[in-house]
Enzyme design. Structure first.
Site, PDB file in Angstrom:
ATOM      1  N   CYS A 142      -4.047  -0.986  -5.425  1.00  0.00           N
ATOM      2  CA  CYS A 142      -5.091  -0.619  -6.393  1.00  0.00           C
ATOM      3  C   CYS A 142      -5.169  -1.640  -7.526  1.00  0.00           C
ATOM      4  O   CYS A 142      -5.526  -2.782  -7.303  1.00  0.00           O
ATOM      5  CB  CYS A 142      -4.884   0.812  -6.878  1.00  0.00           C
ATOM      6  SG  CYS A 142      -6.415   1.547  -7.537  1.00  0.00           S
ATOM      7  N   HIS A 235      -5.160   4.172  -2.277  1.00  0.00           N
ATOM      8  CA  HIS A 235      -3.848   4.779  -2.519  1.00  0.00           C
ATOM      9  C   HIS A 235      -3.378   5.577  -1.304  1.00  0.00           C
ATOM     10  O   HIS A 235      -3.206   6.797  -1.374  1.00  0.00           O
ATOM     11  CB  HIS A 235      -3.914   5.719  -3.727  1.00  0.00           C
ATOM     12  CG  HIS A 235      -3.909   5.024  -5.049  1.00  0.00           C
ATOM     13  ND1 HIS A 235      -2.775   4.440  -5.569  1.00  0.00           N
ATOM     14  CD2 HIS A 235      -4.890   4.831  -5.953  1.00  0.00           C
ATOM     15  CE1 HIS A 235      -3.059   3.909  -6.753  1.00  0.00           C
ATOM     16  NE2 HIS A 235      -4.338   4.133  -7.012  1.00  0.00           N
ATOM     17  N   GLU A 237      -0.545   5.831  -0.237  1.00  0.00           N
ATOM     18  CA  GLU A 237       0.777   6.422  -0.505  1.00  0.00           C
ATOM     19  C   GLU A 237       0.699   7.783  -1.188  1.00  0.00           C
ATOM     20  O   GLU A 237       1.715   8.492  -1.290  1.00  0.00           O
ATOM     21  CB  GLU A 237       1.606   5.466  -1.383  1.00  0.00           C
ATOM     22  CG  GLU A 237       1.319   5.503  -2.879  1.00  0.00           C
ATOM     23  CD  GLU A 237       0.042   4.782  -3.313  1.00  0.00           C
ATOM     24  OE1 GLU A 237      -0.241   4.749  -4.525  1.00  0.00           O
ATOM     25  OE2 GLU A 237      -0.680   4.260  -2.432  1.00  0.00           O
TER      26      GLU A 237
END
Length: 319
Positions: A142, A235, A237
């Site tokens: 990001c 994102h 994760e």
């Protein structure tokens, strides 16, 4: 194989409860195996949540991985206890002479600021320069991806008319690249940002390849040919509840943030969350560790060389 973490790191309890294989440093040092040394530069204010998310991703491979956590020495963190930083984190001055197989630079809630206005920008620049000689492959997430694209290649970011927030459909543009091996042709990933990188700027940079993008959310996954630098504009994760927590926080602050798109069933914030990015998150991190870290990083990290234009055979795409 396990991920190696300090005994009392808060992530340990969460990972154990999820039946994720962890190994504590005391046991790992008795094994005649060199684990992959991964440096996590954690720029997120929610450091404990972020370190747990990344540890979960890195633990889901057959490789033994040892984490080193880094925070900015030139920035005072206000959302994490000082004792947590003292116990588990280091600063650049403490690791600057070490070499790492891989490094992850996280996102940060500063994308509406000019890069040079971020108080730790000189330290981030120092880290990105260090990565050229002391890290085999760096994965940027990001804002970390935007910052690295700007630092290394001069690619600018642009403000969005409103926050890009939700789960978006993506498609592969280079399906033969090892980073997306095993990916479906269409997959979902979370985004949460106020700025964007534009495809036309990336296409003008001969060093970069676009691997995946979204009609709604724009660029998602970029890489150099060698895989020494990887850029994730979203994102993957994130946990199941991360966007919900962010939405509730923004709502409490009166920011007028819209309900995250395609996140709740029927886009109803009172409905269940549709958790549909987990498998591709695991694939991306395991592919990165395997094909762009483990396969080619030297056993003796003292012999780590500056990136060259020669592509290792394991990284070649099938045309």
């Amino acid at each position: 194989m396990p991920i190696i973490i300090p005994q009392n790191l808060p992530a340990a309890e969460a990972l154990n409860q999820e039946n994720i294989f962890v190994m504590y440093e005391g046991r790992a040092c008795t094994q005649d195996i060199r684990p992959l040394q991964i440096l996590i530069v954690n720029l997120m204010p929610t450091k404990i949540a972020t370190e747990t998310q990344l540890a979960r991703m890195l633990a889901n491979t057959p490789l033994q991985v040892q984490l080193t956590l880094l925070h900015m020495g030139t920035h005072e963190s206000s959302h994490v206890p000082e004792e947590h930083l003292a116990a588990f984190y280091q600063t650049f001055d403490q690791i600057c002479d070490r070499r790492f197989d891989g490094m992850i630079i996280t996102g940060a809630p500063v994308e509406q600021m000019e890069y040079e206005q971020v108080d730790y920008w000189p330290e981030i620049c120092q880290l990105m320069e260090y990565s050229k000689t002391h890290v085999y492959s760096t994965l940027h997430i990001c804002w970390g991806a935007q910052a690295a694209l700007y630092y290394h290649y001069g690619i600018p970011k642009y403000p969005l008319s409103q926050k890009l927030f939700g789960i978006f459909e993506h498609h592969l543009t280079r399906p033969q690249n090892p980073l997306v091996r095993g990916f479906d042709e269409l997959f979902y990933a979370p985004h949460s940002r106020y700025t964007e990188i534009r495809r036309e700027d990336v296409d003008r940079c001969s060093a970069l390849r676009t691997l995946a993008e979204s009609d709604e959310a724009g660029l998602f996954l970029l890489s150099t040919d060698s895989g020494r630098q990887v850029f994730v504009c979203g994102h993957l994760e994130y946990d199941k509840e991360t966007l919900q927590n962010e939405y509730l926080r923004d709502k409490a602050k009166g920011l007028g943030t819209a309900v995250p798109a395609n996140y709740y069933r029927g886009d109803d914030p009172n409905g269940p969350i549709l958790f549909r990015w987990r498998s591709h998150a695991n694939l991306l991190f395991s592919n990165w560790l395997n094909y762009y870290v483990y396969q080619d990083t030297p056993y003796d990290l003292k012999t780590l060389a500056v990136e060259t234009k020669n592509l290792p055979q394991a990284h070649m795409e099938k045309n």
